[in-house]
Motif scaffolding. Structure first.
Motif, short mmCIF file in Angstrom:
data_model
loop_
_atom_site.label_atom_id
_atom_site.label_comp_id
_atom_site.label_asym_id
_atom_site.label_seq_id
_atom_site.Cartn_x
_atom_site.Cartn_y
_atom_site.Cartn_z
N CYS A 1 41.35 46.97 38.05
CA CYS A 1 40.99 45.65 38.59
C CYS A 1 42.22 44.93 39.10
O CYS A 1 42.21 44.36 40.20
N SER A 2 43.28 44.94 38.32
CA SER A 2 44.53 44.27 38.71
C SER A 2 45.08 44.87 40.01
O SER A 2 45.50 44.13 40.91
N SER A 3 45.04 46.20 40.13
CA SER A 3 45.55 46.85 41.34
C SER A 3 44.72 46.52 42.57
O SER A 3 45.21 46.59 43.69
N MET A 4 43.46 46.15 42.35
CA MET A 4 42.56 45.80 43.46
C MET A 4 42.53 44.29 43.72
O MET A 4 41.78 43.82 44.56
N GLY A 5 43.31 43.54 42.93
CA GLY A 5 43.33 42.09 43.09
C GLY A 5 42.12 41.40 42.49
O GLY A 5 41.78 40.28 42.88
N ILE A 6 41.47 42.06 41.54
CA ILE A 6 40.28 41.50 40.90
C ILE A 6 40.69 40.88 39.57
O ILE A 6 41.27 41.56 38.72
N GLU A 7 40.41 39.59 39.42
CA GLU A 7 40.72 38.92 38.17
C GLU A 7 39.52 39.02 37.23
O GLU A 7 38.39 38.73 37.62
N VAL A 8 39.76 39.43 36.01
CA VAL A 8 38.69 39.59 35.02
C VAL A 8 38.76 38.44 34.03
O VAL A 8 39.78 38.25 33.37
N ASP A 9 37.69 37.67 33.95
CA ASP A 9 37.59 36.58 32.98
C ASP A 9 37.13 37.19 31.66
O ASP A 9 35.96 37.53 31.51
N LEU A 10 38.03 37.34 30.71
CA LEU A 10 37.70 38.03 29.46
C LEU A 10 36.72 37.28 28.59
O LEU A 10 36.15 37.85 27.66
N SER A 11 36.46 36.00 28.88
CA SER A 11 35.46 35.25 28.10
C SER A 11 34.05 35.45 28.67
O SER A 11 33.07 35.20 27.99
N ALA A 12 33.96 35.88 29.92
CA ALA A 12 32.68 36.16 30.57
C ALA A 12 32.94 37.21 31.66
O ALA A 12 32.92 36.91 32.85
N PRO A 13 33.20 38.45 31.25
CA PRO A 13 33.69 39.45 32.18
C PRO A 13 32.67 40.08 33.12
O PRO A 13 33.03 40.66 34.13
N VAL A 14 31.38 39.97 32.81
CA VAL A 14 30.36 40.61 33.64
C VAL A 14 29.58 39.52 34.38
O VAL A 14 29.03 38.61 33.78
N LYS A 15 29.57 39.63 35.70
CA LYS A 15 28.88 38.65 36.53
C LYS A 15 27.66 39.30 37.17
O LYS A 15 27.78 40.37 37.77
N VAL A 16 26.52 38.67 37.02
CA VAL A 16 25.27 39.19 37.60
C VAL A 16 24.82 38.18 38.66
O VAL A 16 24.64 37.01 38.36
N PHE A 17 24.67 38.66 39.89
CA PHE A 17 24.23 37.80 40.98
C PHE A 17 22.83 38.20 41.37
O PHE A 17 22.52 39.38 41.46
N SER A 18 21.98 37.22 41.60
CA SER A 18 20.62 37.55 42.00
C SER A 18 20.42 37.37 43.48
O SER A 18 21.20 36.88 44.18
#
Length: 105
Positions: A88-105
Motif C-alpha cells: 500500500c505504501s509503495s502505491m501511495g495508499i494510506e491505510v487508516d488502521l482504526s478503520a482499514p476496510v472501506k466499502v462503497f455502495s
C-alpha cells in the motif's frame, strides 16, 4: 440502522495477518470486482476451519472500524499483513488502521 444492527447474530471470527484481495480476472472491470480479505483465521464458527488456517473470505458486505461482515461471518480484524502495508505504501495508499476496510455502495 448501522451495519452492526443489520448483521446482529452473525458468528464472529478473528482475522490476523490479513490483506485485501479482489476476485475476478484481470479483465474484470474495476467496478465489478468483489473485495474479500485473506488472512489467518481464529475462532471461525465453521468447524472445518482450524485456528491459523489461511482463508479468503466471501465478498465483504459491510465494514465498521475493525469489524467486517461477509455473507455469513463477522470478522474482527487483528494485525494487518506487513507485506500488504508495504505494498500500500509503495502505491501511495494510506491505510487508516482504526478503520482499514472501506466499502462503497
Amino acid at each position: 440502522m448501522d451495519a452492526g444492527d443489520y448483521f446482529a447474530g452473525y458468528e464472529a471470527a478473528t482475522l490476523e495477518d490479513w490483506s485485501v484481495v479482489y476476485a475476478g480476472s484481470p479483465y474484470t472491470a474495476p467496478e465489478d470486482r468483489r473485495m474479500s480479505l485473506r488472512g489467518k483465521v481464529y475462532n471461525h464458527p465453521d468447524p472445518t476451519f482450524q485456528d491459523g488456517d489461511v482463508v479468503t473470505t466471501s465478498p465483504v458486505r459491510a465494514a465498521e472500524g475493525l469489524t467486517v461482515w461477509t455473507q455469513r461471518t463477522t470478522y474482527n480484524l487483528g494485525r494487518v499483513s506487513e507485506s500488504y502495508l508495504e505494498w500500500c505504501s509503495s502505491m501511495g495508499i494510506e491505510v487508516d488502521l482504526s478503520a482499514p476496510v472501506k466499502v462503497f455502495s
